[in-house]
Design a protein around this motif. Structure first.
Motif, short mmCIF file in Angstrom:
data_model
loop_
_atom_site.label_atom_id
_atom_site.label_comp_id
_atom_site.label_asym_id
_atom_site.label_seq_id
_atom_site.Cartn_x
_atom_site.Cartn_y
_atom_site.Cartn_z
N TYR A 101 -5.78 12.58 11.72
CA TYR A 101 -5.32 11.20 11.81
C TYR A 101 -5.50 10.43 10.50
O TYR A 101 -5.07 9.27 10.41
CB TYR A 101 -6.05 10.47 12.94
N LEU A 102 -6.13 11.04 9.49
CA LEU A 102 -6.22 10.39 8.19
C LEU A 102 -4.84 10.36 7.54
O LEU A 102 -4.16 11.39 7.45
CB LEU A 102 -7.20 11.14 7.29
N GLY A 103 -4.42 9.21 7.08
CA GLY A 103 -3.09 9.08 6.49
C GLY A 103 -1.97 9.15 7.50
O GLY A 103 -0.82 9.39 7.13
N SER A 104 -2.28 8.96 8.78
CA SER A 104 -1.29 9.08 9.85
C SER A 104 -1.22 7.78 10.65
O SER A 104 -2.04 6.87 10.48
CB SER A 104 -1.65 10.25 10.77
N LEU A 105 -0.23 7.71 11.55
CA LEU A 105 -0.06 6.54 12.40
C LEU A 105 0.07 6.98 13.85
O LEU A 105 0.58 8.07 14.13
CB LEU A 105 1.21 5.75 12.03
N VAL A 106 -0.38 6.12 14.75
CA VAL A 106 -0.28 6.40 16.18
C VAL A 106 0.25 5.16 16.89
O VAL A 106 -0.24 4.05 16.68
CB VAL A 106 -1.64 6.80 16.79
N ARG A 147 3.16 9.98 17.55
CA ARG A 147 2.35 10.15 16.34
C ARG A 147 3.23 10.52 15.16
O ARG A 147 4.18 11.29 15.29
CB ARG A 147 1.28 11.23 16.57
N ARG A 148 2.86 9.95 14.00
CA ARG A 148 3.52 10.27 12.75
C ARG A 148 2.43 10.74 11.79
O ARG A 148 1.58 9.96 11.35
CB ARG A 148 4.25 9.04 12.19
N PHE A 149 2.43 12.03 11.50
CA PHE A 149 1.34 12.62 10.72
C PHE A 149 1.67 12.64 9.23
O PHE A 149 2.76 13.06 8.82
CB PHE A 149 1.04 14.04 11.20
N GLY A 150 0.70 12.17 8.44
CA GLY A 150 0.80 12.23 6.99
C GLY A 150 -0.21 13.21 6.44
O GLY A 150 -0.52 14.22 7.07
N ASP A 151 -0.79 12.91 5.28
CA ASP A 151 -1.83 13.78 4.72
C ASP A 151 -2.99 12.91 4.24
O ASP A 151 -2.88 11.69 4.15
CB ASP A 151 -1.29 14.64 3.58
N ARG A 152 -4.10 13.56 3.95
CA ARG A 152 -5.33 12.84 3.59
C ARG A 152 -5.56 12.78 2.09
O ARG A 152 -6.67 12.51 1.64
CB ARG A 152 -6.53 13.49 4.27
N ALA A 153 -4.51 13.05 1.31
CA ALA A 153 -4.65 13.03 -0.15
C ALA A 153 -5.18 11.67 -0.60
O ALA A 153 -4.70 10.62 -0.18
CB ALA A 153 -3.30 13.30 -0.81
N GLY A 154 -6.20 11.69 -1.45
CA GLY A 154 -6.82 10.46 -1.93
C GLY A 154 -7.91 9.93 -1.04
O GLY A 154 -8.57 8.93 -1.39
N LEU A 155 -8.14 10.56 0.12
CA LEU A 155 -9.14 10.07 1.06
C LEU A 155 -10.38 10.97 1.09
O LEU A 155 -11.21 10.85 1.99
CB LEU A 155 -8.54 9.98 2.47
N PHE A 195 0.85 -1.18 0.00
CA PHE A 195 0.00 0.00 0.00
C PHE A 195 0.89 1.23 0.00
O PHE A 195 2.08 1.17 0.34
CB PHE A 195 -0.96 0.00 1.20
N ARG A 196 0.30 2.37 -0.40
CA ARG A 196 1.09 3.59 -0.52
C ARG A 196 1.11 4.35 0.80
O ARG A 196 0.07 4.54 1.43
CB ARG A 196 0.51 4.50 -1.61
N VAL A 197 2.28 4.79 1.21
CA VAL A 197 2.45 5.54 2.44
C VAL A 197 2.82 6.98 2.08
O VAL A 197 3.73 7.20 1.27
CB VAL A 197 3.56 4.92 3.32
N PRO A 198 2.11 7.98 2.62
CA PRO A 198 2.49 9.37 2.35
C PRO A 198 3.76 9.76 3.12
O PRO A 198 4.27 8.97 3.93
CB PRO A 198 1.27 10.16 2.85
#
Length: 499
Positions: free
Chosen positions: A147-152, A112-120, A66-69
């Motif tokens: 928390y969309l596109g992010s990890l906790v 927490r590792r924050f990404g982005d919600r692109a594509g969601l 799967f794709r990770v931002p």
């Protein structure tokens, strides 16, 4: 994991509406080492879903790509933070927002590792998908979109099982005392645990002390009197912050007032509107009530000066909150003051102005719109046909008022380089008046043509997004001014032909 025998299997899915995509949820069981390694291994690009540590739990959908931002660590690894809903010394709020609702009632610390919600975006438009995720992850991802596109990474408290914090009344010559009782998990030691206690008296920080917790877990602090507010932070030399309690006062007295309906129950039936065809609505009432009991538990002998200080401080806080919210009361005959404030608000606009007023006419364009500077500011005006109905005994006509409005718009374009998008919404779709400046929304208690003539109020709304979205929806569904004028002209022509 040795005692967990039953395989942890199963993948849940949900079909997203109008996209043909599918949302998958998979709960997997990993050892601490495997979970930490997978969490840290995720970087921008193509990665794989986690593979359960035990072979009996593995399925075909494990280890899929799967794709990770791009992920940003907001705190250095492996530092963990404790979620708090209030600042350390802030006044207790009546409502609090949990920054990490997914951890439930069990204390835990986060990385927490924050990404982005692109594509969601399709997920954000599907309330069913959001409910599907919320039932399994215990968080509304529409409300917590960060928390969309992010990890906790969640680490339960490894040392403390329970914390009690209470006051012991004065007795036998001893003053009031505060007791901290800390119970560790089985096999854990309190040797490296400390409590930092802070006291507030009459809105002053009066004490900030760190105490070593005794091995039996009970810390007793003599206070003499406990009239103020008391909070604490529990820390561990190795694990960091474990618990936090904002400052609050101890409950000394409780008043219980119970009333019982003594009369007959009434079923009230009334129309829901002024129209004769309005549907009717029912509700229950009673003919009276009587006091059944009034009980007071506890005693406050002398609240002290701190109570008076707290009352006066709260008054100032409310005034500050009202000022921050832009709350202004305009007395009768304060038209000049009210108009000046509206122009000052409009003058601050940098990107957007929306005025929604059922009676917004040509006169208001000249009174207010020239305060908007810059052609880069988009201006949307929502008005209704009520603004173009001639007043009683007036020589004006509807077509004349519409022409005057159009001429005022031409003048704005000529002198101010403003080209407002004017929409004529249904007069039944909006009653209240709103002023949008960039990302702020003011609720205006009276039409701009009458603000300050009679007593009225203006207040900035705490949640502007909903109002802006609703106003945009009204604008999209309403005809533009040219289309409305054309339709009104044709209706007038047909009326004359039928005479």
């Amino acid at each position: 994991m040795s005692g967990f025998i039953r395989p942890l299997q199963g993948v849940d899915s949900f079909d997203l509406k109008a996209s043909g995509e599918r949302l998958f949820f998979r709960r997997t069981l990993l050892s601490k080492e495997d979970a930490t390694s997978w969490y840290r291994s995720l970087n921008e690009g193509e990665r794989c879903t986690p593979v359960p540590t035990r072979k009996v739990d593995r399925e075909d959908l494990d280890g899929l790509a799967f794709r990770v931002p791009r992920l940003e660590d907001v705190q250095p690894w492996p530092e963990l933070g404790l979620p708090i809903s209030e600042e350390l010394f802030s006044r207790a709020r009546t409502t609090t927002i949990n920054p990490a609702p997914f951890i439930g009632s069990v204390p835990g610390r986060l990385h927490r590792r924050f990404g982005d919600r692109a594509g969601l975006e399709v997920f954000l438009r599907d309330r069913g998908a959001q409910a599907f995720a919320a039932r399994r992850m215990h968080v509304d991802l529409f409300e917590y979109q960060e928390y969309l596109g992010s990890l906790v990474y969640i680490a339960p408290d490894p040392v403390i099982r329970q914390i009690d914090h209470f006051m012991v009344p004065a007795k036998d010559g001893k003053g009031e005392r505060i007791i901290y009782r800390i119970v560790p998990h089985p096999g854990q030691s309190l040797e490296q645990v400390h409590v930092t206690a802070f006291d507030k008296e009459a809105r002053l920080l009066t004490s900030f002390r760190t105490h070593q917790i005794p091995m039996d877990g009970i810390l007793e602090v003599d206070k003499g009197t406990c009239i103020g507010e008391y909070g604490y932070v529990v820390t561990h030399e190795q694990h960091g912050v474990l618990a936090y309690q904002p400052s609050s006062s101890f409950l000394r007295q409780m008043n219980l007032n119970l009333r019982v309906a003594s009369g007959k129950r009434l079923k009230v039936n009334a129309p829901s509107g002024d129209s004769t065809s309005s549907p009717r609505m029912e509700y229950e009432g009673t003919t009276g009530s009587e006091l059944a009991s009034n009980s007071i538990f506890g005693e406050v002998k002398n609240p002290g000066a701190g109570a008076r200080v707290a009352i006066e401080a709260r008054k100032r806080e409310r005034l500050a909150e009202a000022k921050q919210a832009g709350q202004r009361w305009f007395a009768e005959d304060s038209r000049v003051e009210a108009a000046h404030l509206i122009r000052e608000l409009l003058r601050a606009a940098r990107k957007r102005v929306i005025i929604a007023d059922p009676y917004l006419g040509a006169l208001q364009l000249g009174q207010f719109l020239y305060a908007v500077h810059g052609s880069e500011v988009s201006v949307t005006l929502l008005t209704t046909k009520l603004a173009f109905n001639p007043r009683p005994k007036s020589v004006d006509t509807k077509s004349g008022l519409l022409q005057s409005f159009a001429q005022s718009l031409d003048d704005l374009n000529k002198h101010q380089q403003l080209v407002p998008d004017v929409r004529i919404i249904s007069s039944s779709s909006l009653h209240d008046r709103f002023l949008v400046v960039d990302d702020d929304v003011w609720f205006v208690g009276n039409s701009l043509n009458n603000l300050g003539v009679k007593a009225s109020m203006i207040v900035k709304l705490p949640d502007p997004n909903e109002v802006i979205e609703r106003l945009h929806a009204l604008a999209v569904a309403a005809p533009k001014l040219d289309a409305y004028v054309d339709k009104a002209s044709k209706a007038s022509t047909r009326g004359k032909e039928n005479e």
